[in-house]
Write an enzyme that holds these catalytic residues in place. Structure first.
Site, short mmCIF file in Angstrom:
data_model
loop_
_atom_site.label_atom_id
_atom_site.label_comp_id
_atom_site.label_asym_id
_atom_site.label_seq_id
_atom_site.Cartn_x
_atom_site.Cartn_y
_atom_site.Cartn_z
CG ASP A 9 -1.82 1.23 1.31
OD1 ASP A 9 -2.46 1.55 0.28
OD2 ASP A 9 -1.89 1.90 2.35
CB SER A 10 0.15 4.79 -0.69
OG SER A 10 -0.93 4.99 0.19
CE1 TYR A 41 2.66 5.73 -3.33
CE2 TYR A 41 1.57 3.80 -4.25
CZ TYR A 41 2.69 4.39 -3.71
OH TYR A 41 3.85 3.65 -3.57
N GLY A 42 -3.12 9.05 -3.91
CA GLY A 42 -4.40 9.45 -4.51
C GLY A 42 -4.35 10.72 -5.34
CB CYS A 72 -3.09 0.54 -2.55
SG CYS A 72 -3.12 2.26 -3.09
CG ASN A 73 -9.51 0.76 -2.84
OD1 ASN A 73 -10.43 0.07 -3.24
ND2 ASN A 73 -9.14 0.75 -1.57
CB THR A 74 -4.82 4.87 -5.41
OG1 THR A 74 -5.63 5.40 -4.35
CG2 THR A 74 -4.49 5.97 -6.38
CD GLU A 152 0.03 6.87 5.88
OE1 GLU A 152 1.07 6.77 6.56
OE2 GLU A 152 -0.48 5.89 5.30
CB CYS A 184 -9.38 4.85 0.35
SG CYS A 184 -7.72 5.26 0.96
CB THR A 185 -6.80 -0.08 2.10
OG1 THR A 185 -5.67 0.64 1.58
CG2 THR A 185 -7.30 -1.08 1.07
CG HIS A 186 -4.98 5.15 4.16
ND1 HIS A 186 -4.45 4.61 3.02
CD2 HIS A 186 -3.91 5.65 4.87
CE1 HIS A 186 -3.13 4.78 3.02
NE2 HIS A 186 -2.78 5.39 4.13
N1 DGL Z 1 -4.78 3.24 0.71
C1 DGL Z 1 -4.81 3.67 -0.61
C2 DGL Z 1 -6.07 3.37 -1.35
O1 DGL Z 1 -6.71 2.40 -1.02
C3 DGL Z 1 -4.04 4.86 -1.05
C4 DGL Z 1 -4.31 6.16 -0.41
C5 DGL Z 1 -3.36 7.24 -0.90
O2 DGL Z 1 -2.16 7.03 -0.78
O3 DGL Z 1 -3.84 8.26 -1.38
O4 DGL Z 1 -6.44 4.04 -2.27
#
Ligand code: DGL
Length: 271
Positions: A9-10, A41-42, A72-74, A152, A184-186
């Site tokens: 993941d990011s 990453y988004g 990570c979805n992105t 984060e 988003c996994t966050h």
């Molecule tokens: N956790 C990530 C996701 O699922 C990335 C979030 C990010 O870095 O912007 O998209």
């Protein structure tokens, strides 16, 4: 030696998937890479997210994993096909599982999706939901770029967090959603704040549970489920501040972690 499941993941977001994999598959050894030096990453271009994802996968492949999980979805939205074509082991993303979980849950067929700018811009959830449902659901999407930095920072529950969550989600209220995909996994770290903002009538859908099920079924089919008894060793890597990563990971997972900081040879810190 037992081959691991490699998860990336990011940042700390993929830990929401790791926790579920640990619960459903307690014998599996896990390698986790959080690219905390380059999160989020988004807001980055698709090209840069593909490049970063390749770098992490190249790093993880040296440990000979039996599977790669893009938690990570992105990165799933823009790099899943690319990574699948580059490695010889199965690659699992989180968007298909998230869409399946929502379709299993919705009654009204009105599904919300929140995610990063990159994920929402890609239209990957709409595409997956439409394909899997034969076009029978209505999808309402919204990017929430303020959420990942809160997570984060470990700022899951505060007045400021609640205010950001409330204002980001305000446009979704009154849209008659009965399910909201945390795309988003966050975001599961913010589940309490999101739930409070959306109210009790909206079920929050995380892809973690369904992703862990998909991992199990792929490993089962290929006869690769771990058999050893006892607790497997998990190994974590992060490219940014190890103190922060360790604190969030240990609190979320409820156990001590083995963490190795990684310094990228060529940092790409530009947006
Ligand atoms: N956790 C990530 C996701 O699922 C990335 C979030 C990010 O870095 O912007 O998209």
């Amino acid at each position: 030696m037992q081959q691991a499941i490699a998860v990336l993941d990011s940042g700390v977001g993929g830990l929401t998937v790791v926790k579920e994999v640990m619960r459903q598959l307690p014998r599996e050894k896990i390698l986790y890479f959080g690219d905390t030096a380059r999160t989020p990453y988004g807001s980055r271009s698709a090209e840069q997210v593909v490049e970063f994802t390749r770098e992490i996968v190249d790093y993880l492949v040296q440990f000979n994993p039996k599977m790669i999980v893009i938690a990570c979805n992105t990165a799933t939205a823009v790099a899943l096909d690319d990574i699948t074509s580059r490695v010889s082991v199965p690659v699992v993303g989180v968007i298909g599982p998230g869409a399946r979980a929502a379709l299993g849950r919705t009654r009204t067929g009105v599904i919300g999706v929140i995610g990063t700018e990159g994920t929402i811009r890609s239209g990957a959830y709409e595409a997956a939901l439409n394909t899997l449902s034969g076009g029978s659901v209505q999808v309402v999407s919204r990017a929430c770029p303020g959420f990942v930095p809160l997570v984060e920072d470990g700022n899951f529950r505060s007045e400021r967090t609640q205010a950001i969550v409330e204002s980001s989600l305000a446009p979704l209220r009154g849209k008659h959603l009965d399910s909201l995909i945390l795309g988003c996994t966050h975001y599961p770290f913010l589940a309490d704040a999101i739930s409070e903002a959306m109210g009790p009538g909206v079920a929050l859908i995380s892809s973690a549970d369904e992703t862990a099920r998909e991992i199990r079924s792929i490993l089962e089919r290929s006869g690769q489920l771990a058999e050893a008894d006892g607790t497997p060793l998990h190994q974590f890597f992060c490219s940014g501040d190890p103190v922060k990563f360790r604190e969030i990971a240990q609190t979320w997972l409820g156990e001590q972690i083995r963490l190795t900081p990684v310094v990228w040879q060529v940092p790409h810190l530009g947006a």
